[in-house]
Design an enzyme around this catalytic site. Structure first.
Site, mmCIF file in Angstrom:
data_model
loop_
_atom_site.group_PDB
_atom_site.id
_atom_site.type_symbol
_atom_site.label_atom_id
_atom_site.label_comp_id
_atom_site.label_asym_id
_atom_site.label_seq_id
_atom_site.Cartn_x
_atom_site.Cartn_y
_atom_site.Cartn_z
ATOM 1 N N GLU A 102 0.807 -1.224 0.000
ATOM 2 C CA GLU A 102 0.000 0.000 0.000
ATOM 3 C C GLU A 102 0.844 1.280 0.000
ATOM 4 O O GLU A 102 0.474 2.266 -0.628
ATOM 5 C CB GLU A 102 -0.955 0.012 1.210
ATOM 6 C CG GLU A 102 -0.291 -0.398 2.510
ATOM 7 C CD GLU A 102 -0.888 0.288 3.745
ATOM 8 O OE1 GLU A 102 -0.559 -0.131 4.856
ATOM 9 O OE2 GLU A 102 -1.656 1.251 3.589
ATOM 10 N N ASP A 127 1.107 -9.526 4.025
ATOM 11 C CA ASP A 127 -0.105 -9.199 4.788
ATOM 12 C C ASP A 127 -1.391 -9.446 3.985
ATOM 13 O O ASP A 127 -2.472 -9.511 4.576
ATOM 14 C CB ASP A 127 -0.087 -7.733 5.239
ATOM 15 C CG ASP A 127 1.135 -7.396 6.072
ATOM 16 O OD1 ASP A 127 1.716 -8.306 6.673
ATOM 17 O OD2 ASP A 127 1.524 -6.204 6.105
ATOM 18 N N MET A 169 2.410 -11.904 12.029
ATOM 19 C CA MET A 169 2.387 -10.559 11.441
ATOM 20 C C MET A 169 1.062 -10.316 10.724
ATOM 21 O O MET A 169 0.155 -11.139 10.792
ATOM 22 C CB MET A 169 3.564 -10.391 10.489
ATOM 23 C CG MET A 169 4.884 -10.155 11.179
ATOM 24 S SD MET A 169 6.175 -9.823 9.960
ATOM 25 C CE MET A 169 7.450 -9.143 11.036
ATOM 26 N N GLY A 170 1.007 -9.214 9.997
ATOM 27 C CA GLY A 170 -0.212 -8.901 9.241
ATOM 28 C C GLY A 170 -0.613 -7.451 9.359
ATOM 29 O O GLY A 170 -1.582 -7.013 8.760
ATOM 30 N N HIS A 277 9.967 -12.058 11.712
ATOM 31 C CA HIS A 277 10.426 -11.973 10.328
ATOM 32 C C HIS A 277 10.713 -13.319 9.683
ATOM 33 O O HIS A 277 10.974 -13.369 8.475
ATOM 34 C CB HIS A 277 11.649 -11.055 10.252
ATOM 35 C CG HIS A 277 11.305 -9.632 10.550
ATOM 36 N ND1 HIS A 277 11.143 -9.168 11.834
ATOM 37 C CD2 HIS A 277 11.047 -8.586 9.732
ATOM 38 C CE1 HIS A 277 10.809 -7.889 11.802
ATOM 39 N NE2 HIS A 277 10.744 -7.512 10.540
ATOM 40 N N GLN A 279 8.531 -15.218 9.032
ATOM 41 C CA GLN A 279 7.419 -15.314 8.076
ATOM 42 C C GLN A 279 7.734 -14.660 6.736
ATOM 43 O O GLN A 279 7.055 -14.888 5.746
ATOM 44 C CB GLN A 279 6.165 -14.621 8.652
ATOM 45 C CG GLN A 279 5.607 -15.319 9.860
ATOM 46 C CD GLN A 279 4.729 -14.395 10.696
ATOM 47 O OE1 GLN A 279 3.520 -14.422 10.596
ATOM 48 N NE2 GLN A 279 5.336 -13.563 11.533
ATOM 49 N N ARG A 280 8.747 -13.800 6.720
ATOM 50 C CA ARG A 280 9.086 -13.076 5.487
ATOM 51 C C ARG A 280 10.331 -13.606 4.812
ATOM 52 O O ARG A 280 10.671 -13.179 3.709
ATOM 53 C CB ARG A 280 9.297 -11.601 5.811
ATOM 54 C CG ARG A 280 8.055 -10.826 5.671
ATOM 55 C CD ARG A 280 8.149 -9.348 5.807
ATOM 56 N NE ARG A 280 9.400 -8.674 5.756
ATOM 57 C CZ ARG A 280 9.623 -7.522 6.406
ATOM 58 N NH1 ARG A 280 8.677 -6.999 7.154
ATOM 59 N NH2 ARG A 280 10.774 -6.928 6.301
HETATM 60 O O1 F6P Z 1 4.046 -5.361 5.908
HETATM 61 C C1 F6P Z 1 4.812 -6.488 6.138
HETATM 62 C C2 F6P Z 1 5.236 -6.561 7.577
HETATM 63 O O2 F6P Z 1 5.980 -7.739 7.756
HETATM 64 C C3 F6P Z 1 4.111 -6.470 8.605
HETATM 65 O O3 F6P Z 1 3.403 -7.681 8.732
HETATM 66 C C4 F6P Z 1 4.868 -6.049 9.826
HETATM 67 O O4 F6P Z 1 4.053 -5.343 10.742
HETATM 68 C C5 F6P Z 1 5.913 -5.137 9.275
HETATM 69 O O5 F6P Z 1 6.074 -5.468 7.906
HETATM 70 C C6 F6P Z 1 7.251 -5.258 9.964
HETATM 71 O O6 F6P Z 1 8.090 -4.299 9.413
HETATM 72 P P1 F6P Z 1 9.660 -4.249 9.647
HETATM 73 O O7 F6P Z 1 10.289 -5.224 8.710
HETATM 74 O O8 F6P Z 1 10.011 -2.847 9.325
HETATM 75 O O9 F6P Z 1 9.932 -4.630 11.072
#
Ligand code: F6P
Length: 347
Positions: A102, A127, A169-170, A277, A279-280
């Protein structure tokens, strides 16, 4: 054409698959691709590099982004927008593919509307909260990781007769929590869109334990506001850690607070796991690789056809396109009917 590609916002599995698809199909058409480093920071500060078949070789299964990413908002940098337009012209770019959520796509939309920047978008975020598309790539991977974690927590919860709280997360939507919770058989799921009270959650757990179970799994979305029967409601956020250039506070910590509450109110021994993280990170699932590849091809087509201000989107099983305006107008929240699927198994 000279086509720039940037990835912005939080990274997400599948970004490299998009980059590869854009490069492969666009270079086949005789276009030149330019890597814009680190999201909008690259256009704000002039960070560019060549991007060809060699650079994208072998990146399809790799997590992260070879282009780097930041949460830079040129609208919040002194002279940022002018710098973006200047660097764009200096690089003799004809088009830009912006891959983001977004925030990144919100900037793309504003630059397109206000300055006719020739940009197309690709919807990225674990998300899954972007409007205009049924799914974003990255979400399937995050949901899969969370579901696997829930499966693993089940066995240890059962051995110790414990309640396990899993914080996922989300941000301000509960897509990861609801979907991974359904997949993992969670006993209670707490999300921002449907703030059931802590008392109700505890009652579900007590009912379950009275029914003969002596362990439970609770999935809580980081953006769930702790909500009590008294009407009290508060978001657990790292206020001390401030917010980013898009005004987002750093979320995290609700799992701990909830676990303490559950233990106090039910007397059940409770532990918390924050997936964070993890999850990413890592390799995208095959589904995300395919979706990201299809989005990349669509974005390349949109740029080639000079259909700017559009974003690749998934509707059902079809890849189509929507306006950046529509995609960024409001967050796509979890509809009540999805929560009802989850709720059927509470307690
Ligand atoms: O938008 C993706 C996300 O992983 C969200 O789920 C989480 O709140 C945010 O980014 C975490 O951001 P950062 O990587 O800056 O800690």
């Amino acid at each position: 054409m000279r086509i720039g590609v940037l990835t912005g916002g939080g990274d997400c599995p599948g970004l490299n698959a998009v980059i590869r698809a854009v490069v492969r199909v666009s270079t086949d058409r005789g276009h030149e691709i330019v890597a814009v480093r680190d999201g909008w920071k690259g256009l704000t500060e002039g960070l560019f590099a060549p991007l060809g078949r060699r650079e994208v070789s072998g990146i399809l299964p790799r997590g992260g982004t070879i282009l780097g990413t930041t949460r830079t908002n040129p609208y919040k940098v002194d002279g940022g927008v002018e710098a973006v337009l200047r660097h764009f012209a200096e690089q003799r770019l004809d088009a830009l593919v912006a891959v983001g959520g977004e925030d990144t796509l919100g900037v793309a939309n504003s630059l397109h509307r206000e300055h006719a920047l020739p940009v197309v978008g690709v919807p990225k975020t674990i998300d899954n909260d972007l409007s205009g598309t049924d799914y974003t790539f990255g979400f399937d991977t995050a949901m899969t990781i969370a579901a696997e974690a829930i499966d693993r927590l089940h066995t240890t919860a059962e051995s110790h007769n414990r309640v396990m709280v899993v914080e996922v997360m989300g941000r301000h939507t509960g897509w990861i929590a609801v979907m991974s919770g359904i997949a993992g058989g969670a006993d209670v799921i707490l999300i921002p869109e449907q703030p059931i009270t802590v008392e109700e959650a505890c009652a579900d757990l007590v009912r379950r334990h009275e029914g003969g179970k002596d362990f439970s799994i609770v999935v809580v979305s980081e953006g769930y506001q702790l909500t009590y029967e008294s009407g009290e409601q508060h978001l657990v956020a790292g206020a001390a850690r401030g917010s980013d250039q898009f005004g987002h506070v750093v979320l995290g910590g609700v799992g701990d607070a909830l676990a303490r509450d559950i233990e106090e109110r039910t007397g059940f021994e409770t532990r918390v796991t924050v997936l964070g993280h993890v999850q990413r990170g890592g390799s995208p699932t095959p589904r995300d690789r395919v979706l990201a590849t299809r989005f990349g091809l669509k974005a390349a087509d949109l740029a080639h056809e000079r259909r700017f201000g559009r974003m690749a989107a998934l509707h059902g099983d079809t890849i189509t396109d929507v306006s950046l305006e529509e995609a960024t107008r409001e967050l796509k929240t979890v509809p009540a009917h999805w929560y009802e699927v989850a709720r059927a198994f509470f307690g």
